[in-house]
Write an enzyme that holds these catalytic residues in place. Structure first.
Site, PDB file in Angstrom:
ATOM      1  N   SER A 117     -22.783   1.929  14.518  1.00 28.92           N
ATOM      2  CA  SER A 117     -21.486   2.077  14.982  1.00 28.92           C
ATOM      3  C   SER A 117     -21.458   3.338  15.564  1.00 28.92           C
ATOM      4  CB  SER A 117     -20.044   1.773  14.075  1.00 28.92           C
ATOM      5  OG  SER A 117     -20.575   2.702  13.092  1.00 28.92           O
ATOM      6  N   ARG A 164       0.765  -1.349   0.059  1.00 30.43           N
ATOM      7  CA  ARG A 164      -0.139   0.104   0.093  1.00 30.43           C
ATOM      8  C   ARG A 164       0.755   1.262  -0.120  1.00 30.43           C
ATOM      9  NH1 ARG A 164      -3.987  -0.450   4.760  1.00 30.43           N
ATOM     10  NH2 ARG A 164      -2.425  -1.438   5.529  1.00 30.43           N
ATOM     11  N   GLU A 191     -20.406  -1.131  18.375  1.00 33.27           N
ATOM     12  CA  GLU A 191     -19.568  -2.022  17.509  1.00 33.27           C
ATOM     13  C   GLU A 191     -18.097  -1.617  17.658  1.00 33.27           C
ATOM     14  OE1 GLU A 191     -20.731  -1.767  13.399  1.00 33.27           O
ATOM     15  OE2 GLU A 191     -22.854  -1.778  14.131  1.00 33.27           O
ATOM     16  N   LEU A 200       1.192   3.222  -2.415  1.00 33.97           N
ATOM     17  CA  LEU A 200       0.445   4.568  -2.607  1.00 33.97           C
ATOM     18  C   LEU A 200      -0.299   5.172  -1.776  1.00 33.97           C
ATOM     19  CD1 LEU A 200       0.232   6.348  -5.352  1.00 33.97           C
ATOM     20  CD2 LEU A 200      -1.943   4.887  -5.915  1.00 33.97           C
ATOM     21  N   TRP A 230     -18.599  -8.879  -0.279  1.00 29.06           N
ATOM     22  CA  TRP A 230     -17.463  -8.281   0.471  1.00 29.06           C
ATOM     23  C   TRP A 230     -16.415  -9.005   0.724  1.00 29.06           C
ATOM     24  CZ3 TRP A 230     -19.903  -3.674   3.590  1.00 29.06           C
ATOM     25  CH2 TRP A 230     -20.483  -2.539   2.631  1.00 29.06           C
ATOM     26  N   HIS A 278     -21.453  11.634   6.468  1.00 29.67           N
ATOM     27  CA  HIS A 278     -19.954  11.891   5.790  1.00 29.67           C
ATOM     28  C   HIS A 278     -19.613  13.225   5.673  1.00 29.67           C
ATOM     29  CE1 HIS A 278     -20.723   7.461   4.820  1.00 29.67           C
ATOM     30  NE2 HIS A 278     -19.470   7.464   5.131  1.00 29.67           N
TER      31      HIS A 278
HETATM   32  N1  GLN Z   1     -23.907  -1.322  11.371  1.00 33.64           N
HETATM   33  C1  GLN Z   1     -22.926  -0.853  10.699  1.00 33.64           C
HETATM   34  C2  GLN Z   1     -22.220   0.406  11.202  1.00 33.64           C
HETATM   35  O1  GLN Z   1     -22.910   1.038  11.844  1.00 33.64           O
HETATM   36  C3  GLN Z   1     -23.286  -0.294   9.077  1.00 33.64           C
HETATM   37  C4  GLN Z   1     -22.302  -0.154   8.313  1.00 33.64           C
HETATM   38  C5  GLN Z   1     -22.778   0.195   6.984  1.00 33.64           C
HETATM   39  O2  GLN Z   1     -23.824   0.452   6.456  1.00 33.64           O
HETATM   40  N2  GLN Z   1     -21.841   0.058   5.993  1.00 33.64           N
HETATM   41  O3  GLN Z   1     -21.152   0.807  10.975  1.00 33.64           O
END
Ligand code: GLN
Ligand code: ZN
Length: 765
Positions: free
Chosen positions: A438, A16, A489, A18, A566, A699
């Site tokens: 999370s 990794r 989480e 880069l 994934w 985000h």
């Molecule tokens: N339960 C996960 C979290 O809250 C869901 C993550 C996701 O949607 N990619 O991180």
């Protein structure tokens, strides 16, 4: 002689490199010059590695500092005006700006959208297309790389994204505007580029048109002839590359295009090879994408040679051999896998090993099989060992799979009955507030997990530290007055890896990184065998969290389709069988959570949409088994247990009915980023169950205030009945900082109470 070529090589570097270079540049600890030097070093390494592996024709221009579609936008001068106008920024600053957004003391400029590259987990930066785009060829990056490669004695084949795929993958930024209208403006730039390449002594150019694996409207299909006739350039041979699926009914006109060769993905594509080869035009190369560029298993070479020999006899020099698609989607090399056991490792091939496989095949064809006897025999041993291995077969799992009854994939009662029953038990207020699972993954949390991995922390110490994080998380949520809590989480490195590590049939690489977007890489688990659950995977954590509060705590699981999607999956059984095996393991986990008195269980399926096949004709088969797998995991519970699911970052409009078919009691779903775009789906289709469209974009650095969240909820009420409407962010909060998270959630809870009061007032009138 058959020729070996490659369509693209992973650019992130085996270690990794880069990623670290680019990220250092972003934090100003690497200069622009140093970044370019590191990039050049990596390119050199990758070209020499390919040369050494026996690749005759080597891709150049596939390298990118962030994304090759973004590179194409810069190649064509399509820089969004909000960045192009900032002449004070360097081109590289603009480039990363388009990818990630740009911020300084005075301004904040929004990034372009990012979306999934076909059905892969790679994300590209979506070109913004305007009727008045000021196209301008900017070929220097590509030409420099060509010169760099040639100086190293590399037989360079420039790779560019074709004009039609570029336009198709872009997004029209004004209403009623078909990007195809831009084609005539684009073609001269491509012509100019191709001419410049001939001046660089280039023999072959690879033009990627992967959209030929999609269902295209006729106007787009027809545009291919005109385009590739216009792009025909004297003294330059064009290889048109199509991957990720079949060209299907385009085949008739495709082989008539004035190009010197065509690459087809025969791993994913469904071709009748003998016919294809017999009818192949005499004036064209056929590049066969025979080695799976999307998965990590060794190819059974001897078996392949059996059918390749007659193909070679017919095509001779016209036969090129290649990976099915760019090797961008697999890790660089097995050499770094020092911890994988030798048996499992012998079953695998990453990018470097895949190229060696191609070389073995082509040598066997061009010379004799005995010239590569050693490599072939080693390959056969590995293939046999995998097929016969005890590790991949678990009869109990297989039998259970065969005995699934329809009853097991259905909840006991209809949603209305269940929801009423759940409401009686949970007693939640109108517009229940919750989160996606999370909470911030702080430095401290990461360190604790790493210490456990390195065994510098005992299991007991680890557990007590994690419990502290759970405590803090629960306390914060109580203070915020959320209605349905989560444990946060903290113990999960990744939502798939965590489950993979607790299930039989999964293996993990040490260094098997694959680029997901920009500098972000993922290390997909490898599903190699039948899947079963050793012991409960989440119950202790959730039970502990629930013991801390009288409010309901949601149990959190990752769904079968997402775990499948994934991971690198086995290729020795249908995907759906693997999905159902995962579902059975999850079903047991759900049952254990219910037994532990957890009243709400969320099974995340963020990857459900991306698993959708590229061709519509294949959708139903997929959605049928995907829905079955989800229901198999979640239907074993009582009416009073509430099942949630979550999905994010994809277009839902075309699968809204599939989402409804999952029959989850509540779905939390991304919404904030697409500015209520999602809601258009509800205009034609009333989602029947509980739903929480995200009310803010986790985000985004901007935190909306309570009033604007209240407006969003009000807008949602127009489409969703009050009793079914949940309030939550649009995704997990793990990448955020605690202060952002608490402010945002506080506003969200306040907005909800504004709405609750409003409803009360409405009822009084
Ligand atoms: N339960 C996960 C979290 O809250 C869901 C993550 C996701 O949607 N990619 O991180
Ligand atoms: Zn999400």
């Amino acid at each position: 002689m058959s020729t070996v070529h490659n369509l693209g090589f992973p650019r992130i570097g085996a270690q990794r490199e880069l990623k670290s270079a680019v990220e250092s540049f972003w934090t100003d600890s690497l200069s622009e010059n140093e970044l370019h030097q590191k990039a050049a070093q990596l390119r050199k390494q990758h070209w020499l590695l390919q040369q050494k592996a026996g690749v005759d024709v080597i891709p150049v221009g596939d390298f990118s500092l962030y994304d090759h579609v973004l590179d194409t936008s810069f190649l064509l001068g399509n820089v969004p005006q909000r960045f192009a106008a900032r002449t004070d920024l360097s081109e590289l600053q603009q480039y990363f700006g388009v990818a990630r957004g740009y911020e300084d003391a005075q301004t904040s400029i929004r990034a372009s959208e990012m979306t999934k590259w076909f059905d892969t987990n790679y994300h590209y930066i979506v070109p913004e297309l305007h009727p008045k785009t000021a196209w301008k060829l900017n070929p220097q990056k590509l030409l420099n790389e060509v010169e760099e490669a040639q100086a190293l004695g590399i037989n360079a084949k420039p790779v560019i994204l074709g004009p039609l795929s570029y336009l198709w993958l872009g997004k029209a930024k004004s209403a009623h505007f078909d990007p195809l209208a831009l084609l005539s403006e684009l073609i001269p730039l491509y012509q100019d580029l191709l001419t410049q390449l001939t001046q660089h002594n280039i023999d072959w150019v690879q033009i990627d048109e992967p959209i030929l694996a999609l269902d295209l409207p006729e106007t787009w299909q027809n545009a291919f002839r005109e385009t590739y006739t216009a792009l025909h350039t004297p003294n330059l041979k064009t290889l048109l590359a199509i991957y990720f699926g079949s060209t299907e009914n385009y085949q008739n006109w495709l082989t008539l295009l004035p190009v010197a060769g065509i690459h087809l993905d025969i791993v994913r594509g469904d071709y009748h090879l003998p016919e294809l080869v017999d009818a192949w035009p005499k004036d064209k190369i056929l590049s066969l994408g025979i080695i799976d560029g999307r998965n990590i298993w060794r190819t059974p070479l001897k078996a392949y040679l059996k059918w390749l020999k007659p193909v070679y006899q017919t095509l001779g020099d016209r036969l090129w051999l290649a990976p099915s698609c760019s090797l961008l989607h697999v890790p660089v090399s097995l050499n770094y896998e020092v911890y994988l056991d030798t048996e499992l490792k012998s079953w695998l091939a990453f990018a470097e090993e895949k190229l060696q496989e191609l070389n073995t095949l082509s040598t066997a064809l061009n010379k004799t099989q005995s010239a590569v006897a050693q490599a072939l025999n080693a390959n056969t041993r590995a293939i046999t060992s995998r097929r016969k291995s005890q590790r991949i077969h678990n009869h109990q799992v297989q039998e259970r799979l065969l005995s699934i009854t329809p009853k097991e994939t259905r909840r006991i009662s209809h949603f209305d009955t269940r929801y009423a029953c759940q409401q009686k038990k949970l007693n939640l207020p109108l517009f229940p507030t919750t989160t996606i699972g999370s909470f911030p993954q702080t430095q401290e949390i990461r360190k604790t997990r790493a210490a456990l991995r390195k065994k510098t922390l005992s299991i007991a110490e680890y557990e007590s530290t994690m419990r502290k994080h759970i405590q803090q998380c629960i306390r914060t949520q109580e203070e915020l007055d959320l209605d349905v809590l989560v444990h946060g989480e903290a113990e999960r490195n990744d939502m798939v890896e965590y489950f993979g590590e607790h299930l039989e049939g999964f293996a993990f690489t040490h260094n098997g990184w694959v680029q997901s977007y920009g500098s972000r890489c993922v290390k997909p688990p490898i599903i190699y065998g039948d899947i079963s659950r050793k012991e409960p995977m989440t119950v202790n954590w959730i039970r502990y969290a629930q013991s801390l509060t009288p409010k309901p705590v949601k149990g959190m699981l990752t769904g079968p389709v997402t775990i499948l999607q994934w991971s690198f999956v086995r290729n020795d059984q249908p995907r759906q069988d693997t999905a159902k095996q995962i579902a059975l393991a999850l079903r047991d986990e759900v049952a254990d959570l219910e037994k532990a008195k957890i009243g709400i269980i969320q099974v995340d399926e963020p990857a459900l949409r991306e698993g959708l096949p590229l061709r519509k004709k294949d959708w139903k088969t997929y959605t049928d088994w995907a829905v079955q797998a989800f229901k198999l995991a979640t239907s074993g519970v009582k009416d009073s247990t509430q099942i949630h699911t979550h999905m994010c970052y994809s277009e839902f409009n075309d699968i809204i009915e599939v989402i409804a078919a999952l029959d989850a009691d509540v779905i939390t779903i991304e919404n904030a980023r697409s500015e209520l775009e999602l809601l258009s789906a509800f205009k034609d289709f009333r989602y029947p169950n509980g739903i929480g469209p995200g009310v803010f974009d986790i985000h985004s650095p901007n935190i909306p205030d309570a009033a604007s969240i209240a407006n969003t909820i009000e807008a949602l009420r127009g489409f969703i009945q009050d009793e079914h409407l949940w309030v939550n962010p649009d995704c997990g909060l793990k990448t955020r900082q605690w202060d952002e998270v608490t402010t945002a959630l506080k506003n969200m809870v306040q907005a909800t109470s504004i709405l609750r009061n409003r409803v009360l007032e409405e009822q009084l009138i």
